[in-house]
Design an enzyme around this catalytic site. Structure first.
Site, PDB file in Angstrom:
ATOM      1  N   GLU A 125       0.821  -1.216   0.000  1.00 20.91           N
ATOM      2  CA  GLU A 125       0.000   0.000   0.000  1.00 20.91           C
ATOM      3  C   GLU A 125       0.855   1.266   0.000  1.00 20.91           C
ATOM      4  O   GLU A 125       0.452   2.295  -0.551  1.00 20.91           O
ATOM      5  CB  GLU A 125      -0.955  -0.008   1.197  1.00 20.91           C
ATOM      6  CG  GLU A 125      -1.866  -1.231   1.298  1.00 20.91           C
ATOM      7  CD  GLU A 125      -2.674  -1.504   0.042  1.00 20.91           C
ATOM      8  OE1 GLU A 125      -2.892  -0.550  -0.751  1.00 20.91           O
ATOM      9  OE2 GLU A 125      -3.080  -2.659  -0.169  1.00 20.91           O
ATOM     10  N   HIS A 128       1.637   2.190  -3.494  1.00 23.65           N
ATOM     11  CA  HIS A 128       0.510   2.943  -4.066  1.00 23.65           C
ATOM     12  C   HIS A 128       0.537   4.399  -3.597  1.00 23.65           C
ATOM     13  O   HIS A 128       0.271   5.321  -4.382  1.00 23.65           O
ATOM     14  CB  HIS A 128      -0.821   2.311  -3.648  1.00 23.65           C
ATOM     15  CG  HIS A 128      -1.124   1.017  -4.322  1.00 23.65           C
ATOM     16  ND1 HIS A 128      -0.799   0.761  -5.628  1.00 23.65           N
ATOM     17  CD2 HIS A 128      -1.758  -0.112  -3.866  1.00 23.65           C
ATOM     18  CE1 HIS A 128      -1.201  -0.459  -5.954  1.00 23.65           C
ATOM     19  NE2 HIS A 128      -1.776  -1.003  -4.903  1.00 23.65           N
TER      20      HIS A 128
END
EC number: 3.4.24.-
Length: 225
Positions: A125, A128
């Protein structure tokens, strides 16, 4: 405290054996257990998160790179990463984490198997997060979404040899295990995009951007894990 522990143990044993257990007691235990388990999972998730923020080389490096992209304070120092943007909560489906550009990172406390699974998920994550800051990703654009998913799976450690072998055993492709894993996971993620029609569509998009995205290891010099 000891009395409460004994009472919980007694109720657990009664539930498991069924001896003298009424329907109301069964329902009440299951409700109480769900609350107890949720609180336990939440506590563990935040403890693991905090540990990784201090000791994981991958997580610490990504946090540093994200902080640099966030800009500098007026005194010239790099702004600290806001750890409150990494939250733990329950998730209803198969995913172990998620990223939202306006909210931050979600760690799925009821889907994470252990501390190291959380490290892989958080690292994924954070890639991202980095991509969104650096390139202002349009997450509804399938090619942009696919590219970030490829990078996140390739760079996070979730596709390293030991993880992939644990998942597939001797059926894995030993020469292309890392690439196959990153591609497979990217396709699954892109299938969840509202603009994706089906698996065939997701596969086509991932293939189109594969070479330029898999070999783009920024902010790392190479695939670290």
């Amino acid at each position: 405290m000891a009395g409460e522990s004994f009472e919980w143990w007694r109720r657990t044993m009664q539930y498991q054996t069924g001896l003298g257990l009424t329907a109301d007691e069964k329902a009440r235990y299951e409700k109480d257990y769900a609350v107890y388990n949720r609180e336990k999972q939440c506590k563990s998730c935040y403890e693991y998160r905090d540990w990784m923020l201090k000791y994981s080389p991958t997580v610490r490096f990504m946090i540093q790179q994200i902080s640099k992209l966030n800009g500098n304070a007026s005194d010239g120092k790099v702004l600290n990463f806001d750890e409150s943007k990494i939250i733990c909560d329950e998730c209803p489906d198969w995913k172990s984490g998620g990223f939202h550009p306006e909210i931050g990172i979600l760690l799925c406390q009821n889907r994470l198997k252990d501390k190291w699974h959380l490290e892989d998920t958080l690292s994924h994550e954070l890639v991202h997060y980095f991509d969104n800051l650096k390139w202002q990703i349009d997450w509804l654009n399938l090619k942009q979404h696919a590219c970030s998913e490829i990078r996140a799976s390739a760079l996070s450690g979730e596709c390293r040899f030991s993880r992939e072998f644990a998942r597939l055993g001797f059926s894995m492709n030993f020469g292309r295990g890392h690439q196959d894993c990153a591609k497979r996971r990217a396709i699954i993620s892109v299938m969840g995009n509202p603009n994706c029609k089906d698996k065939e569509h997701a596969t086509k998009v991932v293939e189109e951007v594969w070479d330029s995205c898999f070999y783009d290891t920024r902010p790392f010099e190479e695939i670290y894990r």
